[in-house]
Write a protein that holds these residues in place. Structure first.
Motif: not given
Length: 267
Positions: A230, A208, A257
């Protein structure tokens, strides 16, 4: 026992020539594949295979193909074969056909490399493992050629090409390793092949920060960048949506995202 592999890369003859010639030949090959698929659900082998002379350059990404009239090996035009295939089937049942053609191509060195370097469709952990494992089976003949990927005039060895195109997979699934590229890809593929949902979540969380470096215009960056946020969002994904991101591909995570950021704007 697997048949002995040639020492050099061999590719279908329809991938060699000027850009317009390869386009025409690739579309024709796609139509031929579609005709046989309609008959019995299989694909015909290429009519003629040619050896790529050792050290000769293969174009694996369209962005480096700026000399259209120069005869060259244009592997990236597998996409033209697939376009001709879909057209022959009148664009019916495209996804199952795509999967079947990929499985067919992964049995060849050229096809295995194409689907590693230019992945199409959701890059799930299972699908990525199959792609990487297929490519590794042909490592020796693939090493005989050189490649142009996304940077003009940067001619790459196979190892350099895999580093440039699959660094995300190695970082997510085989982090902090000083092993060779071949070994890291092999370990990453093996871990993807047997990954649980929790394994995939951990790999995604490792990737990420990389995805966030490419994210532009996020309205809630601090929120979506929070690993706790997340993890919470990943655990609530339905099986199909989770499979889509389970390989931890940077592009798929970036898409997620933006999706989360948009959802926060409407809450």
């Amino acid at each position: 026992m697997m048949p002995e592999q040639p020492s050099s890369l061999r590719m279908p003859s329809f991938f060699h020539g000027t850009r317009s010639t390869v386009h025409q030949k690739a579309r024709k090959e796609g139509a031929r594949c579609g005709e046989q698929y309609l008959k019995d659900g299989s694909f015909p082998p290429p009519r003629q295979m040619l050896e790529v002379p050792p050290g000769e350059v293969v174009l694996v990404h369209e962005v480096t193909d700026f000399q259209h009239e120069r005869p060259a090996w244009r592997l990236y035009m597998v996409s033209d074969v697939m376009g001709g295939l879909y057209e022959a089937l009148d664009w019916q049942n495209v996804f199952p056909v795509r999967d079947a053609y990929e499985a067919f191509c992964r049995e060849s060195a050229w096809g295995a490399l194409y689907f590693v370097v230019s992945p199409t469709g959701p890059v799930s952990a299972q699908r990525t493992a199959l792609r990487l494992q297929a490519m590794l089976r042909f490592w020796d003949p693939l090493q005989s050629a050189r490649y142009l990927f996304k940077t003009l005039d940067a001619v790459l060895t196979l190892e350099e090409l895999i580093k440039a195109s699959c660094d995300w997979a190695m970082d997510a699934w085989c982090p902090a390793s000083d092993a060779s590229t071949h070994m890291r890809v092999e370990m990453a593929a093996n871990r993807m092949a047997r990954a649980t949902r929790e394994d995939s979540i951990e790999a995604i969380l490792r990737q990420m920060p990389r995805a966030l470096t490419f994210a532009r215009g996020l309205k809630h960056r601090d929120v979506v960048a929070d690993p706790a946020f997340q993890r919470q969002r990943l655990t609530t994904l339905d099986p199909v949506s989770f499979e889509h991101v389970s390989g931890a591909s940077t592009a798929d995570l970036l898409e997620k995202l933006y999706e989360w950021d948009k959802q926060l704007q409407t809450q």
